[in-house]
Write a protein that holds these residues in place. Sequence first.
Motif, mmCIF file in Angstrom:
data_model
loop_
_atom_site.group_PDB
_atom_site.id
_atom_site.type_symbol
_atom_site.label_atom_id
_atom_site.label_comp_id
_atom_site.label_asym_id
_atom_site.label_seq_id
_atom_site.Cartn_x
_atom_site.Cartn_y
_atom_site.Cartn_z
ATOM 1 N N TYR A 16 0.842 -1.197 0.000
ATOM 2 C CA TYR A 16 0.000 0.000 0.000
ATOM 3 C C TYR A 16 0.870 1.237 0.000
ATOM 4 C CZ TYR A 16 0.685 0.174 5.136
ATOM 5 O OH TYR A 16 1.214 0.224 6.413
ATOM 6 N N PRO A 62 -5.767 -5.080 1.041
ATOM 7 C CA PRO A 62 -7.178 -4.684 1.073
ATOM 8 C C PRO A 62 -7.478 -3.861 2.318
ATOM 9 C CG PRO A 62 -6.948 -6.912 1.893
ATOM 10 C CD PRO A 62 -5.564 -6.476 1.490
ATOM 11 N N PRO A 98 -8.007 2.244 -3.807
ATOM 12 C CA PRO A 98 -7.399 0.931 -3.597
ATOM 13 C C PRO A 98 -5.906 1.020 -3.265
ATOM 14 C CG PRO A 98 -8.881 0.841 -5.461
ATOM 15 C CD PRO A 98 -8.803 2.285 -5.054
#
Length: 279
Positions: A177, A205, A220
């Motif tokens: 991320y 996620p 996302p």
Amino acid sequence: MRRRSYADDVLARIDAFRSRLDVVQYGELQYDAEVYPLFAVRNRGQHDGLPLMLVTGGVHGYETSGIHGALQFIEAHLADYAGQADVLVAPCVSPWGYERIQRWNPDAIDPNRSFREDSPAGESAALMRLVAPLRDRVLMHIDLHETTDSDESEFRPARAARDGQPFVAGGIPDGFYLVDDSKRPQPAFQQAIIAAIAGVTHIAPADANGEIIGSPVVAPGVIQFPVQSLGLCAGATNARYRTTTEVYPDSPRATPEQCNAAQVAAVRAAIDFALKKSS
């Protein structure tokens, strides 16, 4: 206790670049009898008028793929940008932490909360001096990090104990991320990097609360922090495009090689996006 060698793992690789790239020593750290020279690597040639890209790794020394990903990028791709961009890479900001697999420096200071004037962390202060004359020239800054299981099992409890606060258990996101700057967000930039990473490793996620590490997911694989007010490395310059990568090396779905490759892909995507927007 020293668990790996900065000289063997990092300095030897940097020495190998000297024949084809510019290597500059930007500082030196001394902890007791141990001395750690700090180096940055730059593509060779005239840089006047070229957009300046900054890549940093190893701000948290224990986050291995940040260092090795930066070195791998230098080895394989830095020369590709000759004549297009001025690329400056500081691959291991915290060598003492690298050797001891530690988040903090020996003074129990987190370098990645210390990128500000009069920094109490020598690691952060040295990098701030390096970029000080470049602060307004930097177009893009990508800072390479990891989120590891030891964040939850070791470093967060230690921080709570140091600060006299209760430890509240959280979770570690499984996947890659990014952390954008909440004060100056660049969503298209972040998504360009995520798109590149998706071909290398999996994207973390959101949890059941729509969050990653307690922060709302805004796209996302993307969360936001106020990077300059928190003293994060990504806020060390006034770069228009800036981001912090986070790789999960303890995932059963990723190998060390994938983590390094993800960091390299993120750097390339970040530079390419900034170049395209600056042309």
